[in-house]
Design an enzyme around this catalytic site. Structure first.
Site, PDB file in Angstrom:
ATOM      1  N   GLY A 133       0.805  -1.213   0.000  1.00 16.72           N
ATOM      2  CA  GLY A 133       0.000   0.000   0.000  1.00 16.72           C
ATOM      3  C   GLY A 133       0.838   1.262   0.000  1.00 16.72           C
ATOM      4  N   ILE A 157      -4.322  -0.990  -5.605  1.00 15.94           N
ATOM      5  CA  ILE A 157      -3.462  -1.928  -4.884  1.00 15.94           C
ATOM      6  C   ILE A 157      -3.718  -3.349  -5.373  1.00 15.94           C
ATOM      7  CG2 ILE A 157      -2.723  -2.738  -2.626  1.00 15.94           C
ATOM      8  CD1 ILE A 157      -2.268   0.302  -3.244  1.00 15.94           C
ATOM      9  N   LEU A 196      10.076  -0.860  -5.000  1.00 21.47           N
ATOM     10  CA  LEU A 196       9.602  -0.635  -6.366  1.00 21.47           C
ATOM     11  C   LEU A 196      10.676  -0.980  -7.392  1.00 21.47           C
ATOM     12  CD1 LEU A 196       7.559   2.667  -5.968  1.00 21.47           C
ATOM     13  CD2 LEU A 196       6.669   0.406  -6.556  1.00 21.47           C
ATOM     14  N   ASN A 197      11.932  -0.713  -7.082  1.00 24.66           N
ATOM     15  CA  ASN A 197      12.989  -1.084  -8.013  1.00 24.66           C
ATOM     16  C   ASN A 197      13.048  -2.596  -8.216  1.00 24.66           C
ATOM     17  OD1 ASN A 197      14.126   1.313  -8.997  1.00 24.66           O
ATOM     18  ND2 ASN A 197      15.317   1.605  -7.128  1.00 24.66           N
ATOM     19  N   ALA A 215      10.448  -4.653  -8.066  1.00 20.57           N
ATOM     20  CA  ALA A 215       9.312  -5.035  -8.912  1.00 20.57           C
ATOM     21  C   ALA A 215       9.495  -4.554 -10.344  1.00 20.57           C
ATOM     22  CB  ALA A 215       8.023  -4.473  -8.312  1.00 20.57           C
ATOM     23  N   GLU A 262       3.919   1.445 -11.488  1.00 21.13           N
ATOM     24  CA  GLU A 262       5.295   1.359 -10.976  1.00 21.13           C
ATOM     25  C   GLU A 262       6.230   2.292 -11.740  1.00 21.13           C
ATOM     26  OE1 GLU A 262       6.693  -2.531  -9.948  1.00 21.13           O
ATOM     27  OE2 GLU A 262       4.663  -3.249  -9.625  1.00 21.13           O
TER      28      GLU A 262
END
Length: 391
Positions: A137, A170, A246-247, A249, A370
């Protein structure tokens, strides 16, 4: 006189760049996808619903959930192997790769990287096995590309934390057993583990999607959600925590988008060979071959880029701007390949009897989640000039 067709990847000798183990992992995930996922994916997409818990257990048995993490029931594979698994999953559907990415590279990675030993022991083995589903989240209704504008807030109340806020878009949200929620505190942005069923924590499915329909997308609402002190991830402080996740993913997307593109191109090649137009195969026209050649070039170049980034990641030498390079290029080119393949299929290109329009619709979302293509372009611009242009 006709010759034997070659696969687009054969033009680049892609298999020669992979180890035996990497090829085995790729082939295992591909076989599972073809046997257990592809026969159902068009129906799941059309219905806008997936059997998320059954899929999580199957993917856990396959060993792809958190597969690039070490310990706690995770396989501990290389980054390249993880990327190849993402490619094969997204060749079936982007929503399936999203389930795996969010589980392993966002929720599990956050706990693995920033959690306490107790948090890791409590959640990671079950998540690796697919018994528990996680979500991440961060994005809010008014804070997507600019996570620093988040409004979710966590306040101290004695030894407890009280969270308020709303998270949007999400993946896995309404089916998750555990949510990693990021919120502002007096000590900067911190991450919190919010179990399903916690009073004040509600999840609502987002309906009426025409993209990523074979994926659970939700809104998370936190209204005076009370958590104990040990619900906070102790190792993350500030935006570097969620951005680090995030990097992870985004790296999977660099490979994954190529899976969707490959499936589109393979479909178009087979269709063009069988389709007769003006008394000859569609594949025999110069305009068709020009399109196919251009798409094969972009697919192969994208794969070379993905493999190079994977090798750098396995050596611990990859930077965020390099991941942005891969995400920007490969998703953009994959979407263009999907669109071009749709034109080769004509009217058949808009039906779910073929996967092309489904991949094209999904990639419209992959292009913006993303990190939008514009944001990744600015990351590269900042790296090239030394001048940030975000504000």
């Amino acid at each position: 006189m006709t010759g034997h067709p070659v696969h687009p990847f054969d033009l680049f000798g892609i298999d020669t760049l992979l180890s035996d183990e990497e090829r085995d992992i790729r082939d295992t995930v591909r076989a599972m996808g073809e046997r257990r996922l592809r026969p159902h994916i068009a129906d799941w997409f059309e219905q806008g619903a997936i059997p998320a818990r059954e899929l999580a257990r199957q993917l856990g048995e396959l060993g792809v959930l958190g597969m690039h993490l070490q310990g706690y029931g995770c396989a501990g594979t290389s980054a390249v192997s993880y990327g190849l698994a993402c490619l094969e999953l997204e060749a079936v559907d982007s929503g399936l790769r999203s389930l795996v990415s969010v589980q392993g590279s966002l929720a599990m990675y956050a706990i693995w990287k920033y959690g306490s030993e107790e948090q890791k022991q409590q959640w990671l083995p079950g998540m690796a096995a697919g018994r528990f589903i996680g979500c991440f989240g961060l994005t809010e209704p008014d804070a997507g590309s600019d996570p620093g504008a988040m409004r979710a807030r966590a306040e101290r109340d004695g030894t407890d934390w009280v969270l308020n806020g709303t998270k949007m878009w999400i993946t896995n949200g309404s089916v998750a057993d555990i949510a990693v929620v990021w919120a502002r505190t007096d000590d900067g942005v911190r991450g919190f583990l919010v179990p399903a069923g916690t009073p004040g924590f509600t999840r609502n499915d987002i309906k009426h999607k025409v993209s990523l329909r074979a994926s659970v997308t939700s809104e998370l609402v936190l209204e005076n959600v009370r958590l104990p002190a040990d619900a906070m991830l102790p190792g993350a402080r500030g935006l570097s925590g969620p951005l680090g996740c995030l990097n992870e993913a985004r790296f999977g997307i660099v490979f994954g988008a190529l899976g969707a593109a490959r499936d589109c191109l393979e479909t178009a090649l087979a269709y063009a060979a069988d389709r007769t137009v003006f008394s000859r195969p569609l594949a025999g026209f110069q305009l068709t071959q020009h399109k196919l050649a251009d798409m094969a070039l972009e697919l192969g170049k994208g794969m070379l880029l993905a493999l190079q980034l994977g090798r750098l990641k396995d050596q611990g030498r990859i930077g965020p701007e390099q991941i942005s390079t891969g995400k920007l290029n490969n998703v953009r080119e994959a979407l263009e390949i999907a669109r071009q393949c749709r034109t080769l299929l004509g009217a058949n290109g808009i039906t779910l009897e073929y996967p092309v329009i489904r991949h094209a619709n999904n990639l419209e979302s992959v292009l913006t989640y993303e990190g939008t293509s514009e944001v990744h372009a600015l990351v590269l611009g900042s790296a090239l000039t030394g001048i940030p242009a975000f504000r």
